[in-house]
Design an enzyme around this catalytic site. Structure first.
Site, short mmCIF file in Angstrom:
data_model
loop_
_atom_site.label_atom_id
_atom_site.label_comp_id
_atom_site.label_asym_id
_atom_site.label_seq_id
_atom_site.Cartn_x
_atom_site.Cartn_y
_atom_site.Cartn_z
N GLY A 191 -14.78 12.02 -78.44
CA GLY A 191 -13.54 12.35 -77.73
C GLY A 191 -12.39 11.42 -78.08
N ASP A 195 -27.21 15.61 -74.64
CA ASP A 195 -26.45 16.40 -73.67
C ASP A 195 -26.49 15.59 -72.38
OD1 ASP A 195 -25.52 18.11 -71.78
OD2 ASP A 195 -27.00 19.70 -72.13
N TYR A 221 -9.94 19.12 -62.66
CA TYR A 221 -10.10 17.82 -63.32
C TYR A 221 -9.83 16.68 -62.33
CZ TYR A 221 -8.85 13.99 -66.56
OH TYR A 221 -8.76 12.80 -67.23
N LYS A 276 -12.25 13.78 -60.77
CA LYS A 276 -11.95 12.35 -60.92
C LYS A 276 -11.98 11.66 -59.56
CE LYS A 276 -11.75 11.90 -65.33
NZ LYS A 276 -12.85 11.18 -66.00
N1 SER Z 1 -4.58 12.87 -70.09
C1 SER Z 1 -5.24 13.53 -69.02
C2 SER Z 1 -4.86 14.95 -68.97
O1 SER Z 1 -3.75 15.24 -69.31
C3 SER Z 1 -4.94 12.87 -67.71
O2 SER Z 1 -5.93 11.99 -67.40
O3 SER Z 1 -5.62 15.76 -68.53
#
Ligand code: SER
Length: 316
Positions: free
Chosen positions: A11, A53, A142, A146
């Protein structure tokens, strides 16, 4: 940190974290995990790697045992824009793998780094100099993963003493590996497009201000917090972390200094809503006080470095 495992090593952050860790702790002591995306031959030759995985606890256990791992940098994650398109996948990848890592950290006494994000904040969070402890109402999948992840890390520390450390990363700007599917991606894409095509259309409004950070600072933060003596780590949710905040237009003007015939405009898409729900600047005084966090790159230094590195890369 003698034997380190890095998940998500293909990543955006992982691919730059692995070489720095290998340089610092010795190549054979840093095991990179790969999953669906295979990295370059150069990356594969630079040290041990395993196909894992992270949603499969058995596979994780096997690799942890095989290399006698004591520290995990758990960098696997689906970012915000992709997470809105695939919320079930974002929940599964971001939460289940973290739960596995924390459970194994509890059993095997592992030290863990896990990145949170400014996405853990939400539309009712104060936008300027966002405090460490404040309203958290993320409204993207997302961001929800988090913030939930932060609560889970804190729980594992309070209840089981798991030494898990975390920072809330702003948007990260880098030239080695492009980001995949985040809202702050425009701050990277503008450099590529400016150098390749001399034009770029931002997908946010020109006055959109978000907190950002250059990759070397992001890597430094991860290593600094992990190297800090345990008594210095006072926050087990996730530390606010900051470097620079600028508007999309300010960034465009800075890039234009190097590419004078750059043309740019601003056509917001669905990612504008996500950007609008995040802070514009962050109060990271706790990180600065507790473990001596300092960033190095401002907007001008970062832009200069990005342009010179990307120019060279794109010539290859
Ligand atoms: N860079 C990330 C995003 O844009 C934010 O943590 O999803």
């Amino acid at each position: 940190m003698k034997k380190i495992l890095v998940t998500g090593s293909v990543g955006q952050i992982g691919s730059e974290l692995v070489p720095v860790l290998r340089e610092k702790y010795g190549s054979k002591n840093v095991v990179a995990t790969v999953h669906k995306t295979m990295p370059s031959q150069e990356f594969l030759k630079s040290g041990p790697y395993e196909k894992v995985d992270t949603n499969n606890k058995e596979e994780l256990v096997n690799v942890l045992k095989k290399y006698n791992i004591d520290t995990v940098f758990h960098m696997v994650g689906i970012l915000s824009a992709v997470g809105e398109k695939k919320p079930d996948l974002a929940w599964k990848v971001n939460m289940e793998s973290l739960k596995h890592v924390l459970d194994l950290a509890k059993e095997m006494k592992l030290k863990v780094f896990w990145p949170s994000s400014i996405a853990a904040f939400g539309p009712n969070t104060p936008k300027k100099e966002t405090p460490q402890l404040t309203i958290m109402d993320p409204n993207t999948m997302y961001g929800i993963t988090k913030y939930s992840g932060e609560l889970l890390c804190n729980y594992y520390f309070q209840k089981y003493g798991v030494d898990v450390r975390s920072v809330r990363y702003p948007g990260i700007i880098s030239w080695k590996t492009p980001p995949g599917g985040g809202t702050t991606d425009y701050a990277v894409a503008v450099f590529y497009e400016a150098l390749k095509n001399k034009k770029y259309t931002f997908f946010v409004k020109k006055d959109t201000i978000l907190p950002m950070m250059y990759m070397p600072d992001a890597i430094k933060a991860a290593i600094d917090i992990m190297e800090s003596p345990i008594e210095k780590i006072k926050i087990r949710l996730s530390y606010n972390l900051a470097a620079i905040s600028f508007s999309a237009e300010e960034l465009a003007k800075e890039v234009k200094k190097y590419i004078p015939d750059l043309k740019y405009d601003f056509i917001p898409d669905e990612r504008q809503k996500i950007a609008d729900s995040w802070p514009a600047s962050i109060d990271d005084s706790n990180a600065r006080k507790d473990w001596n966090w300092k960033h190095k790159y401002g907007l001008a230094e970062m832009t200069k470095d990005m342009i010179s590195n990307l120019k060279r890369e794109l010539r290859k």
